[in-house]
Motif scaffolding. Structure first.
Motif, PDB file in Angstrom:
ATOM      1  N   GLY A 106      27.028  83.689  14.922  1.00 55.97           N
ATOM      2  CA  GLY A 106      26.559  82.763  13.835  1.00 55.97           C
ATOM      3  C   GLY A 106      27.550  81.733  13.531  1.00 55.97           C
ATOM      4  O   GLY A 106      27.352  81.009  12.787  1.00 55.97           O
ATOM      5  N   ALA A 107      28.903  82.329  13.811  1.00 55.36           N
ATOM      6  CA  ALA A 107      29.973  81.410  13.151  1.00 55.36           C
ATOM      7  C   ALA A 107      30.036  80.148  14.224  1.00 55.36           C
ATOM      8  O   ALA A 107      30.591  79.101  13.628  1.00 55.36           O
ATOM      9  N   THR A 108      29.426  80.096  15.219  1.00 57.23           N
ATOM     10  CA  THR A 108      29.523  78.858  15.715  1.00 57.23           C
ATOM     11  C   THR A 108      28.351  77.715  15.291  1.00 57.23           C
ATOM     12  O   THR A 108      28.286  76.509  15.549  1.00 57.23           O
ATOM     13  N   GLY A 147      20.239  74.484  36.335  1.00 53.91           N
ATOM     14  CA  GLY A 147      19.567  75.253  37.229  1.00 53.91           C
ATOM     15  C   GLY A 147      19.264  76.622  36.740  1.00 53.91           C
ATOM     16  O   GLY A 147      18.704  77.552  37.318  1.00 53.91           O
ATOM     17  N   VAL A 148      19.900  77.017  35.419  1.00 53.55           N
ATOM     18  CA  VAL A 148      19.505  78.159  34.813  1.00 53.55           C
ATOM     19  C   VAL A 148      18.923  78.201  33.638  1.00 53.55           C
ATOM     20  O   VAL A 148      19.010  77.090  32.744  1.00 53.55           O
ATOM     21  N   ARG A 149      17.927  78.902  33.264  1.00 49.48           N
ATOM     22  CA  ARG A 149      17.156  78.556  32.016  1.00 49.48           C
ATOM     23  C   ARG A 149      17.643  79.758  30.836  1.00 49.48           C
ATOM     24  O   ARG A 149      17.544  80.915  31.092  1.00 49.48           O
ATOM     25  N   TRP A 150      18.098  78.966  30.051  1.00 49.45           N
ATOM     26  CA  TRP A 150      19.055  79.974  29.200  1.00 49.45           C
ATOM     27  C   TRP A 150      18.541  79.516  27.625  1.00 49.45           C
ATOM     28  O   TRP A 150      18.056  78.617  27.396  1.00 49.45           O
ATOM     29  N   THR A 151      18.770  80.462  26.705  1.00 50.14           N
ATOM     30  CA  THR A 151      18.564  80.429  25.255  1.00 50.14           C
ATOM     31  C   THR A 151      19.797  81.119  24.850  1.00 50.14           C
ATOM     32  O   THR A 151      20.076  82.267  24.963  1.00 50.14           O
ATOM     33  N   TYR A 152      20.271  80.588  23.589  1.00 55.06           N
ATOM     34  CA  TYR A 152      21.329  80.829  22.952  1.00 55.06           C
ATOM     35  C   TYR A 152      20.786  81.191  21.613  1.00 55.06           C
ATOM     36  O   TYR A 152      20.510  80.427  20.623  1.00 55.06           O
ATOM     37  N   VAL A 153      20.922  82.425  20.832  1.00 54.40           N
ATOM     38  CA  VAL A 153      20.308  83.008  19.523  1.00 54.40           C
ATOM     39  C   VAL A 153      21.514  83.207  18.804  1.00 54.40           C
ATOM     40  O   VAL A 153      22.585  83.801  18.925  1.00 54.40           O
ATOM     41  N   SER A 154      21.400  82.377  17.738  1.00 50.74           N
ATOM     42  CA  SER A 154      22.544  82.588  16.327  1.00 50.74           C
ATOM     43  C   SER A 154      22.174  83.172  15.164  1.00 50.74           C
ATOM     44  O   SER A 154      21.144  82.585  14.540  1.00 50.74           O
ATOM     45  N   PRO A 155      22.483  84.452  14.652  1.00 51.20           N
ATOM     46  CA  PRO A 155      22.364  85.100  13.330  1.00 51.20           C
ATOM     47  C   PRO A 155      23.122  84.344  12.271  1.00 51.20           C
ATOM     48  O   PRO A 155      23.685  83.314  12.738  1.00 51.20           O
ATOM     49  N   GLY A 172      15.798  77.707  13.100  1.00 49.14           N
ATOM     50  CA  GLY A 172      16.215  76.421  13.014  1.00 49.14           C
ATOM     51  C   GLY A 172      17.053  76.022  14.198  1.00 49.14           C
ATOM     52  O   GLY A 172      16.868  76.785  15.269  1.00 49.14           O
ATOM     53  N   GLY A 173      17.835  75.060  13.894  1.00 51.70           N
ATOM     54  CA  GLY A 173      18.727  74.464  15.302  1.00 51.70           C
ATOM     55  C   GLY A 173      20.084  74.930  15.238  1.00 51.70           C
ATOM     56  O   GLY A 173      20.537  76.101  15.215  1.00 51.70           O
ATOM     57  N   ASP A 174      20.995  74.091  15.021  1.00 52.94           N
ATOM     58  CA  ASP A 174      22.477  74.115  14.902  1.00 52.94           C
ATOM     59  C   ASP A 174      23.119  74.513  13.521  1.00 52.94           C
ATOM     60  O   ASP A 174      24.204  74.383  13.533  1.00 52.94           O
ATOM     61  N   GLN A 175      22.202  74.353  12.712  1.00 47.84           N
ATOM     62  CA  GLN A 175      22.838  74.910  11.205  1.00 47.84           C
ATOM     63  C   GLN A 175      22.009  76.435  10.752  1.00 47.84           C
ATOM     64  O   GLN A 175      21.013  76.505  11.095  1.00 47.84           O
ATOM     65  N   PRO A 176      22.600  76.955   9.930  1.00 52.10           N
ATOM     66  CA  PRO A 176      21.938  78.200   9.481  1.00 52.10           C
ATOM     67  C   PRO A 176      20.490  77.940   8.753  1.00 52.10           C
ATOM     68  O   PRO A 176      20.471  77.144   8.050  1.00 52.10           O
ATOM     69  N   VAL A 177      19.609  79.040   9.073  1.00 47.06           N
ATOM     70  CA  VAL A 177      18.499  78.993   8.281  1.00 47.06           C
ATOM     71  C   VAL A 177      18.900  79.638   7.013  1.00 47.06           C
ATOM     72  O   VAL A 177      19.406  80.777   6.931  1.00 47.06           O
ATOM     73  N   THR A 178      18.649  78.877   5.873  1.00 50.47           N
ATOM     74  CA  THR A 178      18.745  79.425   4.331  1.00 50.47           C
ATOM     75  C   THR A 178      17.449  79.519   3.632  1.00 50.47           C
ATOM     76  O   THR A 178      16.686  78.702   3.836  1.00 50.47           O
ATOM     77  N   ASP A 179      17.677  80.183   2.593  1.00 47.43           N
ATOM     78  CA  ASP A 179      16.567  80.411   1.792  1.00 47.43           C
ATOM     79  C   ASP A 179      16.650  79.592   0.501  1.00 47.43           C
ATOM     80  O   ASP A 179      17.617  78.907   0.297  1.00 47.43           O
TER      81      ASP A 179
END
Length: 213
Positions: A106-108, A147-155, A172-179
């Motif tokens: 998540g720090a990324t 050529g690779v199907r990838w998904t990167y998941v950030s908590p 969400g995308g590249d920013q944290p999901v917030t309440d």
């Protein structure tokens, strides 16, 4: 029902992904470095010796998988980049290669200023090497995974811990999901829900997504 291989299945995140996938009826292979230390995984899960940083190991397990989950942790900064390189090297341009779901840091994620959380002055020093390693892995997927199907998941960057499985989360995308209070919080249990949901219903192929409540 999918065939899912989980690298790092003995860890905090990986073991929860194994349990969530198995409980939904998927065929799960737990790939770990020490198979004898996984008695806490659900009975019926196949346990094998596997190393996400070894291209040979990835090649051996890939043919039987619809999805490879990378949930490794610990070690030096190089660990996560080594894993991304091995995964991409083993799967690039392989017909019908499995999808890769990489449980990243998540720090990324980006602050409102557009900088990474790991680059903030108050980011905990003890987590910095791991965060930098996860950033290296994300950069590798984005730049070198044609050529690779990838998904990167950030908590969330900080408030991420074991707890209750609610089955609810937002993405969400590249920013944290917030309440509504501006907090980004998630349990490992609901991260596992989000990961298996992504395997069952792909929505973020060749992209990173954030997840929190």
């Amino acid at each position: 029902m999918s065939n899912i291989v989980v690298f790092g299945a003995g860890g905090t995140a990986g073991s929860r992904v194994v349990t969530e996938a198995f409980n939904r009826g998927h065929r799960v292979t737990a790939a770990v470095r020490r198979p004898e230390a996984t008695s806490y995984l659900p009975a019926g899960v196949r346990v094998v010796t596997g190393d996400a940083t070894s291209e040979r190991s990835v090649r051996e397990l890939a043919p039987e998988a619809d999805a490879l989950v990378v949930a490794i942790g610990g070690g030096e900064r190089e660990l996560w980049l080594d894993a991304a390189r091995a995964i991409v090297g083993a799967l690039r341009d392989v017909p019908d290669a499995p999808r890769v779901i990489h449980l990243g840091g998540g720090a990324t994620l980006l602050t409102p200023k557009g900088t990474r959380y790991l680059d903030e002055p108050d980011f905990p020093h003890e987590y910095r090497d791991a965060a930098l390693g996860q950033a290296d892995a994300l950069d590798h997927y984005r730049s070198s995974a044609d050529g690779v199907r990838w998904t990167y998941v950030s908590p969330p960057p900080l408030e991420f811990h074991p707890g209750e499985r609610t089955g609810h989360y937002r993405t969400g995308g590249d920013q944290p999901v917030t309440d509504h209070e501006g907090r980004s919080v998630l349990t490992y249990e609901d991260l596992a829900v989000a990961v298996v949901d992504e395997i069952e219903n792909p929505r973020h192929e060749n992209a990173r997504f954030a997840v929190a409540y």
